[in-house]
Design a protein around this motif. Structure first.
Motif, mmCIF file in Angstrom:
data_model
loop_
_atom_site.group_PDB
_atom_site.id
_atom_site.type_symbol
_atom_site.label_atom_id
_atom_site.label_comp_id
_atom_site.label_asym_id
_atom_site.label_seq_id
_atom_site.Cartn_x
_atom_site.Cartn_y
_atom_site.Cartn_z
ATOM 1 N N ILE A 63 0.849 -1.189 0.000
ATOM 2 C CA ILE A 63 0.000 0.000 0.000
ATOM 3 C C ILE A 63 0.885 1.239 0.000
ATOM 4 O O ILE A 63 1.768 1.380 0.848
ATOM 5 N N LEU A 64 0.658 2.144 -0.933
ATOM 6 C CA LEU A 64 1.293 3.455 -0.911
ATOM 7 C C LEU A 64 0.365 4.419 -0.189
ATOM 8 O O LEU A 64 -0.815 4.527 -0.525
ATOM 9 N N VAL A 135 -3.257 2.190 -3.841
ATOM 10 C CA VAL A 135 -2.752 3.547 -3.640
ATOM 11 C C VAL A 135 -3.760 4.316 -2.799
ATOM 12 O O VAL A 135 -4.954 4.365 -3.128
ATOM 13 N N ALA A 136 -3.290 4.873 -1.701
ATOM 14 C CA ALA A 136 -4.104 5.793 -0.908
ATOM 15 C C ALA A 136 -3.520 7.185 -1.103
ATOM 16 O O ALA A 136 -2.298 7.352 -1.136
ATOM 17 N N GLY A 178 -20.151 8.345 -16.114
ATOM 18 C CA GLY A 178 -20.444 7.375 -17.158
ATOM 19 C C GLY A 178 -20.244 5.942 -16.709
ATOM 20 O O GLY A 178 -19.755 5.109 -17.474
ATOM 21 N N GLY A 179 -20.631 5.650 -15.468
ATOM 22 C CA GLY A 179 -20.490 4.298 -14.940
ATOM 23 C C GLY A 179 -19.079 3.908 -14.576
ATOM 24 O O GLY A 179 -18.785 2.720 -14.382
ATOM 25 N N LYS A 180 -18.195 4.881 -14.427
ATOM 26 C CA LYS A 180 -16.804 4.609 -14.094
ATOM 27 C C LYS A 180 -16.416 5.366 -12.828
ATOM 28 O O LYS A 180 -16.550 6.583 -12.747
ATOM 29 N N LEU A 181 -15.954 4.614 -11.855
ATOM 30 C CA LEU A 181 -15.541 5.150 -10.555
ATOM 31 C C LEU A 181 -14.132 4.654 -10.278
ATOM 32 O O LEU A 181 -13.890 3.455 -10.230
ATOM 33 N N TYR A 182 -13.206 5.570 -10.074
ATOM 34 C CA TYR A 182 -11.803 5.167 -9.959
ATOM 35 C C TYR A 182 -11.236 5.307 -8.549
ATOM 36 O O TYR A 182 -10.160 4.798 -8.266
ATOM 37 N N GLY A 183 -11.939 5.992 -7.653
ATOM 38 C CA GLY A 183 -11.498 6.118 -6.275
ATOM 39 C C GLY A 183 -12.650 5.865 -5.339
ATOM 40 O O GLY A 183 -13.813 6.107 -5.689
ATOM 41 N N PHE A 184 -12.381 5.380 -4.134
ATOM 42 C CA PHE A 184 -13.439 5.062 -3.191
ATOM 43 C C PHE A 184 -12.946 5.296 -1.767
ATOM 44 O O PHE A 184 -11.742 5.328 -1.507
ATOM 45 N N ILE A 185 -13.907 5.470 -0.846
ATOM 46 C CA ILE A 185 -13.577 5.790 0.541
ATOM 47 C C ILE A 185 -14.401 4.913 1.471
ATOM 48 O O ILE A 185 -15.610 4.770 1.286
ATOM 49 N N THR A 375 -8.939 5.772 -1.786
ATOM 50 C CA THR A 375 -8.151 4.619 -2.209
ATOM 51 C C THR A 375 -8.396 4.307 -3.679
ATOM 52 O O THR A 375 -9.507 4.472 -4.195
ATOM 53 N N PHE A 376 -7.341 3.840 -4.339
ATOM 54 C CA PHE A 376 -7.345 3.597 -5.775
ATOM 55 C C PHE A 376 -6.650 2.272 -6.066
ATOM 56 O O PHE A 376 -5.673 1.921 -5.402
ATOM 57 N N ILE A 377 -7.138 1.572 -7.077
ATOM 58 C CA ILE A 377 -6.496 0.331 -7.505
ATOM 59 C C ILE A 377 -5.712 0.620 -8.781
ATOM 60 O O ILE A 377 -6.310 0.951 -9.824
ATOM 61 N N PRO A 378 -4.380 0.537 -8.746
ATOM 62 C CA PRO A 378 -3.597 0.794 -9.969
ATOM 63 C C PRO A 378 -4.017 -0.138 -11.098
ATOM 64 O O PRO A 378 -4.398 -1.293 -10.870
ATOM 65 N N VAL A 379 -3.937 0.358 -12.307
ATOM 66 C CA VAL A 379 -4.385 -0.418 -13.451
ATOM 67 C C VAL A 379 -3.558 -1.689 -13.631
ATOM 68 O O VAL A 379 -4.019 -2.664 -14.244
ATOM 69 N N ASN A 380 -2.344 -1.696 -13.068
ATOM 70 C CA ASN A 380 -1.487 -2.878 -13.178
ATOM 71 C C ASN A 380 -1.402 -3.663 -11.866
ATOM 72 O O ASN A 380 -0.431 -4.381 -11.630
#
Length: 490
Positions: A63-64, A135-136, A178-185, A375-380
């Motif tokens: 975790i970063l 990633v936080a 547009g149905g896309k969420l890239y960060g969450f809490i 928090t985010f999930i890296p694409v890789n």
């Protein structure tokens, strides 16, 4: 658990707080099946968790996190601090239940270090090395990276159900594009609790001026801008008799922080951005927004009962806090984290949500400041199933055990003995949210969440319609750019 830290020492003062037992019950699910993602499977009855998980056979989970909020994940069990001990136990239990090895990498990630922090994320993804599983980062700093495709759409991650209690509400409705969420809490981010924007009130002054009990209004659903304004306008005193109201000497109905004043937008359901078919758009200035703005303008600007202090330094914040703790303000608004500075306050105090616009508004809304770690999930990321399991487990365990410890430390006897405090904090947690206007505000010029700052004698605008007309074209171009960028992402 191996912990890599970029700072020499960590001092974690647990000042904030959390989800009450009444809000922290186990969310029921229908997921009693074994999971099958190629790892060993674990039935939920074997873990005590309200969801099924996989076992990851000792894999390292990295975790970063920004140093400023690293208490979300980093703990030192040797200090004897009960919150740090609870975080340590949560981490340890997560490792045991999931068969992972947590590795926390801390790096300076505040506003002044934002470029270096976001560069770490960019460089890791571009290198394709899967360095970070999660990633936080402070919302206002890291979320803008989403438009460049560095993160996964978490709405596509099967194991993440954002209706579960350990996530803040409404993310799929007012943060997704547009149905896309890239960060969450969720509750794994204890910085969320620190960053609840709330009102503090001086209970001694309520009694002295024979005012209604604010708690009763909150619990009865009658805590509105008009009631708040009546109480504020019942208190002011030119203590030194010089004919001027100054923060150093006098008494006020409301001593206000300009940044925290932005929370009135969320509280009264003011917004320049509306959603339609899953996309945000500028809907113009509604009659409701005009009404709320005018009420706030009348109350907060050029009113001797209200003093909105300048905020140019940390010392300004401390000066503002001292006005409240010295018994010279009936109300004070700030993030919940400042409560650590109230320990020597002689007067009793209470904590309540910002008021509703009027009696027709159903719910109280609490703005989460964007210094919260999203928090985010890296694409890789190596394994999205593992990320989901870790996030669900840590958030659930935080909700169940870490958060109550935060309350115990932050409020001490008050939390244990005062039913009003617990009920109010329950309402605050249930109303916590982060909408598009705040989450993306730094991408707009001027910021679109600053309508209610009302710096003393320097209002954002005297006419909300002209302010909107002046900036609408620039804002629209920025919004179009965000929507277009999201539309091109997987």
């Amino acid at each position: 658990m191996k912990q890599i830290r970029s700072t020499a020492a960590i001092s974690v003062i647990a000042i904030l707080t959390a989800l009450l037992a009444s809000c922290g019950g186990v969310a029921t699910t229908n997921n009693d099946e074994e999971t099958t993602s190629g790892n060993d499977t674990t039935k939920q009855e074997d873990t005590g968790l309200p969801f099924a998980t996989d076992s990851y056979n000792g894999q390292t989970f990295t975790i970063l996190t920004p140093t400023e909020n690293e208490y979300d994940y980093v703990s030192d069990e040797s200090t004897g601090d009960i919150v740090e001990d609870a975080v340590h136990k949560r981490n340890q239990k997560t490792e045991e239940l999931l068969g992972v090895k947590l590795n926390v990498v801390s790096s300076s990630g505040g506003w002044n270090d934002r470029d270096n922090y976001t560069a770490k994320v960019r460089n890791s993804v571009l290198a394709g090395d899967s360095e970070y599983d999660l990633v936080a980062g402070m919302t206002s700093i890291v979320l803008p990276l989403a438009t460049d495709g560095y993160f996964l759409n978490v709405l596509d991650v099967d194991k993440l159900n954002f209706d579960d209690q350990w996530w803040i509400s409404g993310m799929a409705d007012n943060l997704a594009v547009g149905g896309k969420l890239y960060g969450f809490i969720g509750d794994q981010s204890l910085s969320m609790y620190k960053n609840f924007q709330i009102l503090f009130f001086n209970a001694n002054m309520v009694a002295e001026y024979q005012l209604d009990d604010p708690y009763r209004h909150v619990f009865d659903g009658t805590w509105t801008l008009d009631v708040f304004g009546q109480m504020v306008n019942s208190v002011s005193e030119d203590i030194n008799g010089d004919g001027k109201f100054k923060k150093e000497d006098d008494k006020f109905g409301f001593f206000a922080c300009p940044n925290a004043n932005r929370g009135f937008m969320t509280a009264t359901e003011m917004s320049l951005v509306t959603y339609e078919n899953g996309l945000p758009f500028f809907s113009g200035v509604s009659e409701r927004t005009v009404t709320a703005f005018d009420k706030l303008m009348t109350l907060l600007n050029k009113n001797d009962h209200v003093f909105t202090f300048a905020r140019a330094s940390e010392q300004d914040d401390m000066d503002g806090i001292s006005v409240f703790t010295s018994g010279r303000a009936l109300f004070f608004n700030e993030c919940l984290r400042v409560i650590e500075n109230f320990r020597d306050m002689n007067d009793d105090f209470g904590m309540i949500p910002y008021p509703k616009l009027d009696g027709g508004q159903k719910d109280y809304h609490i703005q989460i400041a964007t210094s919260t770690s999203m928090t985010f999930i890296p694409v890789n990321a190596k394994d999205t199933g593992m990320v989901a399991d870790v996030c669900n487990t840590m958030s659930y365990l935080s909700m169940s055990d870490v958060v109550p410890k935060f309350y115990e430390v932050a409020l001490k006897e008050k939390y244990a003995r005062d039913e009003n405090v617990r009920e109010s904090l329950d309402i605050i947690r249930k109303g916590a949210s982060l909408d598009f206007t705040f989450a993306y505000h730094t991408q707009f010029d001027p910021y679109i969440n600053c309508l209610t700052e009302f710096k003393r004698n320097q209002p954002t605008t005297k006419n909300i319609m002209s302010y909107y007309d002046k900036n609408a074209s620039k804002w629209q171009a920025t919004l179009d750019g965000i929507i277009d960028a999201y539309s091109k992402l997987d």
